[in-house]
Scaffold this motif. Sequence first.
Motif, short mmCIF file in Angstrom:
data_model
loop_
_atom_site.label_atom_id
_atom_site.label_comp_id
_atom_site.label_asym_id
_atom_site.label_seq_id
_atom_site.Cartn_x
_atom_site.Cartn_y
_atom_site.Cartn_z
N TRP A 4 0.85 -1.19 0.00
CA TRP A 4 0.00 0.00 0.00
C TRP A 4 0.88 1.24 0.00
CZ3 TRP A 4 -4.98 -1.04 -0.69
CH2 TRP A 4 -5.50 -2.26 -0.24
N GLU A 8 -2.58 5.64 -0.97
CA GLU A 8 -3.69 4.68 -0.93
C GLU A 8 -4.22 4.53 0.49
OE1 GLU A 8 -2.60 1.63 -4.58
OE2 GLU A 8 -1.56 1.37 -2.65
N ARG A 9 -3.35 4.45 1.46
CA ARG A 9 -3.78 4.35 2.86
C ARG A 9 -4.60 5.58 3.26
NH1 ARG A 9 -1.02 0.43 5.89
NH2 ARG A 9 0.73 -0.51 4.77
N PHE A 134 -8.48 -2.06 -2.47
CA PHE A 134 -8.80 -2.42 -1.09
C PHE A 134 -9.89 -3.50 -1.06
CE2 PHE A 134 -11.68 -1.60 2.52
CZ PHE A 134 -10.82 -1.84 3.59
#
Length: 147
Positions: A4, A8-9, A134
């Motif tokens: 990740w 993205e997180r 995700f």
Amino acid sequence: MVEWTDQERKIITSIFANLDYNDIGPKALRRCLIVYPWTQRHFSSYGSISTPEAIQSNQKIGEHGIKVLHGLDRAVKNMDNIKAAYTELSILHSERLHVDPDNFKCLSDCLTIVISAKLRDAFTAEMQAAFQKFLAVVVSALGRQYH
């Protein structure tokens, strides 16, 4: 293991931090049951779901949609090991409930559509890419017991 990026997180965390679970969860599950009627077989104990109108007004379906969406919190909190975080749920859905693992993908698609409709222009292609990555990891984790 899934890699990740920090971006993205950040995207995933921000999506879930701003979700109205009581709105999005029921809408996503109801859409799934209407668009993919074969997924209804797992909800026979929830009362009448024989028509789109019955699904839309079924309180138990709405409550389960909220529960499912809150279940994704586990993945948000365990992004570095989603598969391990979903081991028990994978066993439950495969061995006890006998849910077709393809149903998880159907629901994830419906969830993406509902969130996109809610966020409108704020749901950018970058945001969608991170969100679908995700969800793909979650779907894989839930289907792990089937392999």
